[in-house]
Design a protein around this motif. Structure first.
Motif, PDB file in Angstrom:
ATOM      1  N   ILE A 112     -10.919  14.044  27.063  1.00 33.73           N
ATOM      2  CA  ILE A 112     -11.614  13.102  26.206  1.00 33.73           C
ATOM      3  C   ILE A 112     -10.775  11.826  26.115  1.00 33.73           C
ATOM      4  O   ILE A 112      -9.664  11.822  25.594  1.00 33.73           O
ATOM      5  CB  ILE A 112     -11.866  13.716  24.822  1.00 33.73           C
ATOM      6  N   GLN A 113     -11.340  10.753  26.644  1.00 33.11           N
ATOM      7  CA  GLN A 113     -10.613   9.505  26.806  1.00 33.11           C
ATOM      8  C   GLN A 113     -10.393   8.795  25.469  1.00 33.11           C
ATOM      9  O   GLN A 113     -11.317   8.686  24.659  1.00 33.11           O
ATOM     10  CB  GLN A 113     -11.365   8.580  27.763  1.00 33.11           C
ATOM     11  N   HIS A 114      -9.176   8.324  25.283  1.00 34.60           N
ATOM     12  CA  HIS A 114      -8.819   7.691  24.009  1.00 34.60           C
ATOM     13  C   HIS A 114      -9.672   6.464  23.719  1.00 34.60           C
ATOM     14  O   HIS A 114      -9.896   6.123  22.556  1.00 34.60           O
ATOM     15  CB  HIS A 114      -7.338   7.299  24.020  1.00 34.60           C
ATOM     16  N   ASP A 115     -10.195   5.820  24.786  1.00 31.57           N
ATOM     17  CA  ASP A 115     -10.978   4.604  24.601  1.00 31.57           C
ATOM     18  C   ASP A 115     -12.462   4.815  24.906  1.00 31.57           C
ATOM     19  O   ASP A 115     -13.320   4.554  24.055  1.00 31.57           O
ATOM     20  CB  ASP A 115     -10.413   3.470  25.461  1.00 31.57           C
ATOM     21  N   LEU A 116     -12.773   5.341  26.073  1.00 30.33           N
ATOM     22  CA  LEU A 116     -14.174   5.510  26.477  1.00 30.33           C
ATOM     23  C   LEU A 116     -14.922   6.484  25.570  1.00 30.33           C
ATOM     24  O   LEU A 116     -16.120   6.332  25.321  1.00 30.33           O
ATOM     25  CB  LEU A 116     -14.251   5.998  27.929  1.00 30.33           C
ATOM     26  N   ASP A 117     -14.219   7.497  25.071  1.00 30.91           N
ATOM     27  CA  ASP A 117     -14.845   8.534  24.246  1.00 30.91           C
ATOM     28  C   ASP A 117     -14.562   8.343  22.756  1.00 30.91           C
ATOM     29  O   ASP A 117     -14.603   9.302  21.985  1.00 30.91           O
ATOM     30  CB  ASP A 117     -14.352   9.922  24.680  1.00 30.91           C
ATOM     31  N   ALA A 118     -14.294   7.109  22.351  1.00 27.61           N
ATOM     32  CA  ALA A 118     -13.940   6.845  20.951  1.00 27.61           C
ATOM     33  C   ALA A 118     -15.026   7.316  19.991  1.00 27.61           C
ATOM     34  O   ALA A 118     -14.725   7.855  18.918  1.00 27.61           O
ATOM     35  CB  ALA A 118     -13.676   5.348  20.756  1.00 27.61           C
ATOM     36  N   GLU A 119     -16.295   7.146  20.358  1.00 23.77           N
ATOM     37  CA  GLU A 119     -17.389   7.564  19.476  1.00 23.77           C
ATOM     38  C   GLU A 119     -17.334   9.063  19.216  1.00 23.77           C
ATOM     39  O   GLU A 119     -17.525   9.514  18.079  1.00 23.77           O
ATOM     40  CB  GLU A 119     -18.733   7.189  20.089  1.00 23.77           C
ATOM     41  N   LEU A 120     -17.065   9.834  20.250  1.00 27.16           N
ATOM     42  CA  LEU A 120     -16.961  11.282  20.098  1.00 27.16           C
ATOM     43  C   LEU A 120     -15.739  11.646  19.257  1.00 27.16           C
ATOM     44  O   LEU A 120     -15.820  12.477  18.342  1.00 27.16           O
ATOM     45  CB  LEU A 120     -16.860  11.945  21.466  1.00 27.16           C
ATOM     46  N   LEU A 121     -14.614  11.044  19.541  1.00 27.64           N
ATOM     47  CA  LEU A 121     -13.370  11.362  18.836  1.00 27.64           C
ATOM     48  C   LEU A 121     -13.456  11.061  17.342  1.00 27.64           C
ATOM     49  O   LEU A 121     -12.801  11.713  16.531  1.00 27.64           O
ATOM     50  CB  LEU A 121     -12.207  10.593  19.461  1.00 27.64           C
ATOM     51  N   GLU A 122     -14.259  10.081  16.991  1.00 27.47           N
ATOM     52  CA  GLU A 122     -14.406   9.713  15.590  1.00 27.47           C
ATOM     53  C   GLU A 122     -15.540  10.471  14.902  1.00 27.47           C
ATOM     54  O   GLU A 122     -15.744  10.323  13.695  1.00 27.47           O
ATOM     55  CB  GLU A 122     -14.670   8.204  15.494  1.00 27.47           C
ATOM     56  N   GLY A 123     -16.252  11.303  15.683  1.00 26.02           N
ATOM     57  CA  GLY A 123     -17.418  11.987  15.150  1.00 26.02           C
ATOM     58  C   GLY A 123     -17.147  13.401  14.680  1.00 26.02           C
ATOM     59  O   GLY A 123     -16.006  13.785  14.399  1.00 26.02           O
ATOM     60  N   ASP A 124     -18.202  14.196  14.628  1.00 27.27           N
ATOM     61  CA  ASP A 124     -18.159  15.571  14.131  1.00 27.27           C
ATOM     62  C   ASP A 124     -17.692  16.507  15.245  1.00 27.27           C
ATOM     63  O   ASP A 124     -18.395  16.694  16.244  1.00 27.27           O
ATOM     64  CB  ASP A 124     -19.555  15.960  13.642  1.00 27.27           C
TER      65      ASP A 124
END
Length: 336
Positions: A112-124
């Motif tokens: 999970i990419q620190h930048d590209l997947d930011a929406e996922l990382l900040e989600g549920d």
């Protein structure tokens, strides 16, 4: 037990596996056929060994540039839709009443990419047992800083896996140095990550011409951080080495390439042998005239398409059976 979500339960599974000397396999998937093949292999192995339950990790990448599996899970090419489908498939298969309810299934978010997947990382992230927070494209200092911040924010609710050096594509000409014990120790201490991906020379981190698993390096890292090493890539690792990975400090191995690489030729061979049932006469004649198929293809018998051989189910069954046998081999090597 079904799906494991609780962080303490996840860590307890790793602890129990360690006491048994087990490496927990983590199988990536980008379609339902692969998911079911792995779970079927695990359930069959569990039943044969008379085990009450068996740990297995199912994983998927999202916007990881090298392979965006959630994007590939659905023809919409939307990562969020693909991730939901992948997750719901496992819930249906593994929760109470499902065919695989007696497995301990942990869903892992991989690369999970620190930048590209930011929406996922900040989600549920409540459905997931672990996440690989991938900042390995950054210089080490920034990688440590970002991984530490994520582990501090989310580490109490999900197992965090980090990568302490930059990931190189084995298909390219880039070269990356092996992880040193000192690097691994610093990364672990300063990030607070639970699991550490190290560069041990396998195809996931080495250039194509330099593939070689360095078990000696892994054992040196183990002396510094314990058995919390994750290996990405086993296609270049011999079965003899694979059987002893836990002794090298490796507690989890990510697997995907072998499933796809070794099942595709089986499908190809079956379709070639039954070409007269898979394709119509005109297609066979054209391929024969082009020299792609041999004369024997048309001379053996009159081509007659067979419903059992030109459906998606036919193709999926062959892939399923081969992937299942591949996955089961890993259980047989590690869960002894």
């Amino acid at each position: 037990m079904g799906i494991i979500r609780d962080v303490s339960q996840t860590k307890e599974i790793y602890t129990k596996a360690g006491k048994n000397g087990w490496v927990i396999p983590c199988f990536c998937s980008e379609n339902l056929t692969t998911t079911e093949a792995v779970l079927s292999a695990a359930e069959e192995f569990r039943t044969e060994r008379g085990l009450y339950n068996l740990p297995v990790i199912m994983a998927i990448t999202c916007l990881y540039p090298h392979r965006s599996q959630a994007v590939n899970y659905t023809r919409t090419k939307r990562w969020d839709t693909g991730l939901k489908l992948f997750t719901e498939d496992i819930k249906i298969l593994c929760e109470n009443g499902g065919p695989f309810e007696n497995l301990d299934v942990m869903i892992h978010l991989d690369h999970i990419q620190h930048d590209l997947d930011a929406e996922l990382l900040e989600g549920d992230l409540r459905d997931y047992a672990s996440v690989m927070y991938d900042a390995s494209s950054l210089p080490l200092e920034q990688n440590i800083e970002k991984t530490a911040a994520f582990a501090k924010e989310r580490g109490s609710r999900i197992v965090v896996e980090g990568a302490c050096d930059e990931i190189m594509d084995a298909c390219g000409g880039n070269h990356s140095d092996l992880t040193t014990p000192e690097q691994a120790l610093r990364y672990w201490k300063e990030t607070g990550a639970d699991l550490i991906v190290c560069n041990l020379g396998t195809e996931h981190r080495a250039s194509g011409k330099d593939l070689q698993y360095h078990g000696d390096v892994s054992r040196q890292i183990k002396q510094k951080i314990g058995s919390r090493i994750v290996l990405h890539g086993t296609s270049s690792v011999s079965n003899e080495q694979i059987r002893n990975l836990y002794d090298d400090g490796i507690c989890k191995v990510n697997i995907w390439t072998a499933l796809e690489r070794d099942s595709s030729p089986v499908l190809f061979a079956d379709m070639a042998r039954h070409a007269g049932e898979v394709a119509d006469a005109a297609t066979l004649a054209n391929l024969t005239s082009e020299g792609i198929l041999g004369e024997k293809t048309n001379h053996n018998a009159k081509p007659q398409m067979n419903l059992n051989r030109f459906t998606a189910l036919y193709r999926q069954n062959i892939i399923f059976d081969k992937m299942k046998s591949i996955a089961k081999e890993y259980f047989q090597m590690w869960y002894i």
